[in-house]
Design an enzyme around this catalytic site. Structure first.
Site, short mmCIF file in Angstrom:
data_model
loop_
_atom_site.label_atom_id
_atom_site.label_comp_id
_atom_site.label_asym_id
_atom_site.label_seq_id
_atom_site.Cartn_x
_atom_site.Cartn_y
_atom_site.Cartn_z
N ASP A 49 32.03 45.62 32.78
CA ASP A 49 32.52 47.00 32.78
C ASP A 49 33.40 47.29 31.57
O ASP A 49 33.28 48.35 30.93
CB ASP A 49 33.28 47.30 34.07
CG ASP A 49 32.37 47.79 35.18
OD1 ASP A 49 31.16 47.44 35.14
OD2 ASP A 49 32.83 48.50 36.08
N ASN A 92 26.37 50.09 34.57
CA ASN A 92 26.68 50.64 35.89
C ASN A 92 28.19 50.79 36.05
O ASN A 92 28.73 50.65 37.14
CB ASN A 92 26.11 49.74 36.99
CG ASN A 92 25.94 50.48 38.32
OD1 ASN A 92 26.06 51.70 38.39
ND2 ASN A 92 25.66 49.73 39.37
N ASP A 313 37.62 49.76 48.15
CA ASP A 313 36.91 48.57 47.65
C ASP A 313 37.29 47.33 48.44
O ASP A 313 36.43 46.54 48.86
CB ASP A 313 37.21 48.36 46.16
CG ASP A 313 36.48 49.36 45.28
OD1 ASP A 313 35.49 49.95 45.75
OD2 ASP A 313 36.90 49.56 44.13
N GLU A 341 28.05 50.90 43.59
CA GLU A 341 27.02 50.15 42.86
C GLU A 341 25.72 50.03 43.66
O GLU A 341 24.63 49.91 43.09
CB GLU A 341 27.55 48.76 42.49
CG GLU A 341 28.51 48.75 41.32
CD GLU A 341 29.93 49.15 41.66
OE1 GLU A 341 30.81 48.94 40.82
OE2 GLU A 341 30.18 49.72 42.76
N HIS A 386 28.62 43.33 42.49
CA HIS A 386 29.57 42.22 42.38
C HIS A 386 30.35 41.99 43.67
O HIS A 386 30.60 40.85 44.06
CB HIS A 386 30.54 42.49 41.22
CG HIS A 386 31.27 43.79 41.30
ND1 HIS A 386 32.62 43.91 41.07
CD2 HIS A 386 30.86 45.06 41.61
CE1 HIS A 386 33.00 45.17 41.20
NE2 HIS A 386 31.95 45.88 41.52
N ARG A 387 30.73 43.06 44.36
CA ARG A 387 31.56 42.91 45.55
C ARG A 387 30.77 42.33 46.73
O ARG A 387 31.33 41.62 47.56
CB ARG A 387 32.23 44.22 45.92
CG ARG A 387 33.13 44.73 44.82
CD ARG A 387 34.32 45.52 45.28
NE ARG A 387 35.08 46.01 44.14
CZ ARG A 387 35.92 45.27 43.42
NH1 ARG A 387 36.14 44.01 43.74
NH2 ARG A 387 36.55 45.79 42.38
N LYS A 412 30.35 41.74 36.45
CA LYS A 412 30.82 43.12 36.32
C LYS A 412 32.34 43.19 36.28
O LYS A 412 32.92 43.98 35.53
CB LYS A 412 30.27 43.96 37.47
CG LYS A 412 30.69 45.43 37.45
CD LYS A 412 30.04 46.19 38.57
CE LYS A 412 30.55 47.62 38.67
NZ LYS A 412 30.20 48.44 37.50
#
Length: 426
Positions: A49, A92, A313, A341, A386-387, A412
Site C-alpha cells: 500500500d 488495491n 478492521d 479488499e 491481508h487481514r 499489503k
C-alpha cells in the site's frame, strides 16, 4: 497457488515490535507531499500500500529520498503537484486511491487513476459526488460509481459539500485532506451516521501536525478555514499499526500469553488500540504502557455482543477469537466490511464454517458459535485480503494444523507477518 501450512500450537508468548501504521503512513506521505518544506518520516510502513503511494507521488513529481530502511525524506510541493498529466496505478490501496482522487481533483491537471479488479468493484461514487459539488470535473472510466477515474482541470467554486458517512470514512478523510488546497473556507457536512470515527480522528490529528486545524460540529460538519495551507512539521514518527497488533494480542489471550506488542499504547492516536478493551470484555488480562500493550489469557474466553463501529478492521480478529469463547459472539455495525479488499462478512463466514463454527451473517453483523472442537487441516482461502490471512493464523492456536492459501497477500500491510507470528507460538 502458494500455500503455507501452520503447525498446531497451544501457547503464545513473547514480544513483537509492530510495523508502522498503514493509515498514518499513507496520510503522512500525502500531507508531506502537499506541504511547504521537507518532512523526515521515520518508521514508515514498508508494504504494497505504501509502495503504491510512493510510486504515485514520484510520478507526480514529488522529490523522494529513502534515507534508511524505514525512513524517507519528502520535499513538499506547497499544494501544487509538478506533473499536470499522469496515469496512476494504485493496486488495491484504498488509503492511496481515495485521498489522491480528491487531491488531484484540486490540482488543475489531467489524471487517470486505476487499480486491480477488486478496486474497480469498491464504490467511490459518494466521494466523486462530493467533489463534483465543489466544482471538480471527474468522470468514470468504466462502471458508474466505481474506478477507474479520469480527472480534468476545474475551478473549485463551492464553499459547501456534503458526503454520505455510512460507506467509508476514507471519503471524508479524502475531502478533509484535499479541500485546504482550494484556499477557500469550506464546510463539509456528513449525511447520516459516520462510520469508523477513529480514522477521522487520525486524519484531523495529522492535518493539525501539518498546520491545518479543522473546526468541528460534532461528527456532522467540519469547517476548513480560509487560506489554510500545509507546513511541514520537520520530522514525524509513524506509530506501530494498531490493526496489526490485534493478531498478536488475540494470540496472547487465546494462547495463555503474555504477548506484548511495542509501538502502540496509551499515547496512540489510532482507534484500533481499543481492540484491547474488547479482549478485556472477553476475559483477557490487558496491561498498558505509553508505547506498549500486553495480553494474557485466563482460560476459555467469554462470548460478547459488541458494536464494532469504532474498530472496523480489528473487529475481524474478534470473529476468530470467538472460536475460543464459551458461547455465541455477535459483532455488529460492520457494514463497511462488505466494501473492503473483499466482502469480509461473506468471506469470514465461509472460512469460519470450514473450521467447524456455526455462522450467521447479516447486512451489518456476523454471529459466530464455536464448534466443540476445531476441524483440523482446513484450507483457508484469503481472497487477496491481508487481514483474512493474518486472522486465520490464529486457528493454529487451537492445537490443529491449518493451511493458509496465498499467504503472501499479507504484503499489503505486513510482509513478514508469518515470520513474526512464528516467533511467539509454540
Amino acid at each position: 497457488m502458494e500455500t503455507l501450512a501452520l503447525t498446531p500450537a497451544t501457547r503464545a508468548a513473547g514480544t513483537v515490535k509492530l510495523p508502522g501504521s498503514k493509515s498514518i503512513s499513507n496520510r503522512t506521505l500525502l500531507l508531506a507531499a502537499l506541504a511547504e518544506g521537507t518532512t523526515h518520516i521515520r518508521d514508515l510502513l514498508a508494504s504494497d500500500d505504501t509502495a503504491r503511494m510512493l510510486d504515485a507521488l514520484k510520478i507526480l513529481g514529488v522529490p523522494l529520498e529513502q534515507t534508511a530502511a524505514d525512513d524517507w525524506k519528502i520535499t513538499g510541493m506547497a499544494g501544487a503537484f509538478k506533473a499536470k498529466e499522469a496515469d496512476l496505478f494504485l493496486g488495491n490501496a484504498g488509503t492511496a486511491f481515495r485521498p489522491l482522487t480528491a487531491a488531484l481533483a484540486l490540482s488543475g491537471g489531467h489524471y487517470k487513476l486505476s487499480g486491480v479488479p477488486r478496486m474497480h468493484e469498491r464504490p467511490i461514487g459518494d466521494l466523486v459526488d462530493a467533489l463534483r459539488q465543489a466544482g471538480a470535473d471527474i468522470r468514470y472510466g468504466g462502471n458508474e460509481g466505481y474506478p477507474p477515474l479520469k480527472i480534468f482541470p476545474a475551478a473549485i467554486t463551492s464553499d459547501k459539500v456534503s458526503v454520505k458517512g455510512n460507506v467509508s470514512s476514507q471519503f471524508l478523510t479524502a475531502l478533509l485532506m484535499a479541500l485546504p488546497l482550494s484556499g477557500r473556507q469550506t464546510r463539509i457536512e456528513v449525511i447520516g451516521d459516520l462510520i469508523s470515527k477513529p480514522y477521522i480522528e487520525i486524519t484531523l490529528n495529522l492535518m493539525a501536525r501539518f498546520g491545518v486545524e479543522v473546526q468541528r460540529e460534532g461528527w456532522q460538519a467540519f469547517i476548513i478555514p480560509a487560506n489554510s495551507h500545509y507546513v511541514s512539521p520537520g520530522e514525524l514518527w509513524v506509530e506501530g499499526d494498531a490493526s496489526s497488533a490485534s493478531y498478536f494480542l488475540a494470540a496472547g489471550a487465546i494462547g495463555a500469553g503474555p504477548v506484548r506488542v511495542e509501538g502502540i499504547g496509551n499515547r496512540s492516536i489510532q482507534g484500533d488500540v481499543r481492540f484491547a478493551e474488547a479482549l478485556e470484555l472477553m476475559g483477557a488480562t490487558i496491561t498498558r504502557g505509553d508505547h506498549w500493550i500486553e495480553a494474557r489469557g485466563n482460560g476459555k474466553l467469554k462470548a460478547i455482543d459488541l458494536d464494532c463501529n469504532h474498530i472496523p478492521d480489528a473487529a475481524m480478529t474478534l470473529a476468530i477469537a470467538a472460536l475460543y469463547a464459551d458461547g455465541t459472539t455477535t459483532l455488529r455495525n460492520i457494514a463497511s466490511w462488505r466494501v473492503k479488499e473483499t466482502d469480509r462478512i461473506a468471506a469470514m463466514a465461509t472460512e469460519l464454517r470450514k473450521v467447524g463454527a456455526s455462522v450467521e451473517e447479516g447486512a451489518d453483523y456476523i454471529r459466530v458459535t464455536p464448534a466443540s472442537a476445531l476441524v483440523p487441516n482446513a484450507a483457508i482461502d484469503t481472497y487477496d485480503d491481508h487481514r483474512m490471512a493474518m486472522c486465520f493464523s490464529l486457528v493454529s492456536l487451537g492445537g490443529v494444523p491449518v493451511t493458509i492459501n496465498d499467504p503472501k497477500c499479507v504484503a499489503k500491510t505486513f510482509p513478514d507477518y508469518f515470520e513474526r507470528f512464528g516467533t511467539i507460538v509454540e
